[in-house]
Design a protein around this motif. Structure first.
Motif, PDB file in Angstrom:
ATOM      1  N   LEU A 178       0.826  -1.207   0.000  1.00  0.00           N
ATOM      2  CA  LEU A 178       0.000   0.000   0.000  1.00  0.00           C
ATOM      3  C   LEU A 178       0.859   1.255   0.000  1.00  0.00           C
ATOM      4  CD1 LEU A 178      -2.739  -1.137   2.543  1.00  0.00           C
ATOM      5  CD2 LEU A 178      -3.041  -0.762   0.092  1.00  0.00           C
ATOM      6  N   ALA A 179       2.010   1.206   0.657  1.00  0.00           N
ATOM      7  CA  ALA A 179       2.889   2.379   0.716  1.00  0.00           C
ATOM      8  C   ALA A 179       3.562   2.649  -0.620  1.00  0.00           C
ATOM      9  CB  ALA A 179       3.938   2.192   1.817  1.00  0.00           C
ATOM     10  N   ALA A 192      -6.683  -5.361   6.802  1.00  0.00           N
ATOM     11  CA  ALA A 192      -7.609  -5.346   7.938  1.00  0.00           C
ATOM     12  C   ALA A 192      -7.807  -6.741   8.518  1.00  0.00           C
ATOM     13  CB  ALA A 192      -8.950  -4.761   7.503  1.00  0.00           C
ATOM     14  N   LYS A 193      -7.946  -7.727   7.643  1.00  0.00           N
ATOM     15  CA  LYS A 193      -8.104  -9.107   8.099  1.00  0.00           C
ATOM     16  C   LYS A 193      -6.913  -9.554   8.936  1.00  0.00           C
ATOM     17  CE  LYS A 193      -7.997 -13.823   6.304  1.00  0.00           C
ATOM     18  NZ  LYS A 193      -7.928 -14.667   5.079  1.00  0.00           N
ATOM     19  N   ASN A 194      -5.712  -9.299   8.434  1.00  0.00           N
ATOM     20  CA  ASN A 194      -4.519  -9.757   9.143  1.00  0.00           C
ATOM     21  C   ASN A 194      -4.258  -8.947  10.402  1.00  0.00           C
ATOM     22  OD1 ASN A 194      -3.062 -12.021   7.612  1.00  0.00           O
ATOM     23  ND2 ASN A 194      -3.587 -10.582   5.979  1.00  0.00           N
ATOM     24  N   ASN A 211      -3.914  -3.549  -6.012  1.00  0.00           N
ATOM     25  CA  ASN A 211      -5.360  -3.355  -5.928  1.00  0.00           C
ATOM     26  C   ASN A 211      -5.648  -2.851  -4.519  1.00  0.00           C
ATOM     27  OD1 ASN A 211      -8.173  -3.767  -5.470  1.00  0.00           O
ATOM     28  ND2 ASN A 211      -8.218  -5.176  -7.209  1.00  0.00           N
ATOM     29  N   PHE A 212      -5.905  -1.550  -4.379  1.00  0.00           N
ATOM     30  CA  PHE A 212      -5.996  -0.950  -3.054  1.00  0.00           C
ATOM     31  C   PHE A 212      -7.173  -1.498  -2.249  1.00  0.00           C
ATOM     32  CE2 PHE A 212      -2.888   1.975  -4.612  1.00  0.00           C
ATOM     33  CZ  PHE A 212      -2.251   2.459  -3.481  1.00  0.00           C
ATOM     34  N   SER A 213      -8.301  -1.728  -2.892  1.00  0.00           N
ATOM     35  CA  SER A 213      -9.457  -2.227  -2.148  1.00  0.00           C
ATOM     36  C   SER A 213      -9.202  -3.625  -1.604  1.00  0.00           C
ATOM     37  CB  SER A 213     -10.705  -2.227  -3.045  1.00  0.00           C
ATOM     38  OG  SER A 213     -10.501  -3.039  -4.187  1.00  0.00           O
TER      39      SER A 213
END
Length: 274
Positions: A31-32, A245-247, A236-238
């Protein structure tokens, strides 16, 4: 039998926590950076695909620039031919004016002087016209090449020089008093040169049309290469945010469970104390 060693639950929870920590770290790095393959071990085959798309994209982008320059060359050549045709039209007019029985010798001298000046300018345009420092007219039509991409895609171009020695002879218009015969000879010379200019104009026009079509295709191809590169390379940002979030939830749950597993050993200490 009770012993002081760690329980099975402790090892399983610790393994799960380590895995969750690693996944969170990877997701944050993707993401970064905005790259789907930010980590060295991430889908190496995807990296190879994206690099191939990047090469094709860079090649076609450069090809588009090169083709645009060539189109400028052809435009310049057509403008030169248009101007040359205008000079021939003026020569034709002077030929008709010179074939007039009322002309005096002074009239013929004036008409011929203008005709010679026009012929000289015609010669200058056809031999010295340049584009980016190179001659507009080349020895053979289509002898030059332009690359349109990085996979041996190329086209030929070039406007051939035309011969017009008949227009460069002395006394183009000067005639006897009736002037008719010389006028007819000069007119035929002008028409012959105009035919050659028409041939060169068709060469330039057809090359321009073909290059314009190829350029439109290359523009579409470049867009597809860029789309392919971005699809393979960009994160894929979504999906990655959901994965993060899951992890993070698993990370927090594993941390809590690890504390619970550690507290399970407190019963041994209470047994000793009692």
């Amino acid at each position: 039998m009770a012993n002081i060693g760690a329980t099975t639950a402790f090892y399983k929870v610790e393994t799960s926590l380590t895995r969750a920590n690693n996944e969170v770290s990877k997701s944050m790095e993707r993401l970064a950076t905005g790259k789907a393959n930010a980590n060295a071990g991430d889908r190496s085959s995807y990296v190879a695909m994206s690099d191939t798309f990047r090469l094709d994209f860079a090649g076609t982008k450069a090809g588009i620039k090169g083709a645009s320059v060539v189109m400028g060359y052809l435009e310049t050549g057509m403008r030169v031919l248009d101007a040359a045709s205008g000079l021939l039209s003026r020569l034709q007019e002077l030929a008709v004016l010179g074939a007039n029985g009322t002309n005096t010798s002074e009239d013929h001298d004036a008409i011929d002087a203008e005709a010679e000046a026009i012929a000289d300018e015609f010669d200058r345009m056809m031999t010295e016209s340049t584009y980016k420092g190179k001659n507009v007219f080349v020895t053979t039509a289509g002898q030059l090449k332009v690359a349109l991409g990085g996979r041996s895609s190329q086209m030929t171009f070039g406007i051939a020089a035309q011969t017009y020695a008949a227009l460069m002879t002395a006394d183009l218009i000067k005639t006897p008093s009736n002037g008719a015969s010389t006028k007819g000879v000069l007119t035929s010379k002008i028409e012959a040169v105009q035919t050659k200019l028409n041939t060169a104009r068709v060469q330039a026009g057809s090359q321009y049309a073909a290059l314009e079509s190829a350029l439109n295709y290359t523009l579409d191809l470049t867009a597809q290469y860029e789309l392919g590169y971005n699809t393979v390379n960009d994160v894929n940002f979504s999906m990655e945010t959901a994965h993060l979030a899951k992890n993070q939830i698993l990370q927090q749950a594993a941390t809590a469970m690890l504390a619970q597993a550690n507290r399970g050993q407190q019963g041994l200490l209470q047994l000793i104390q009692s």
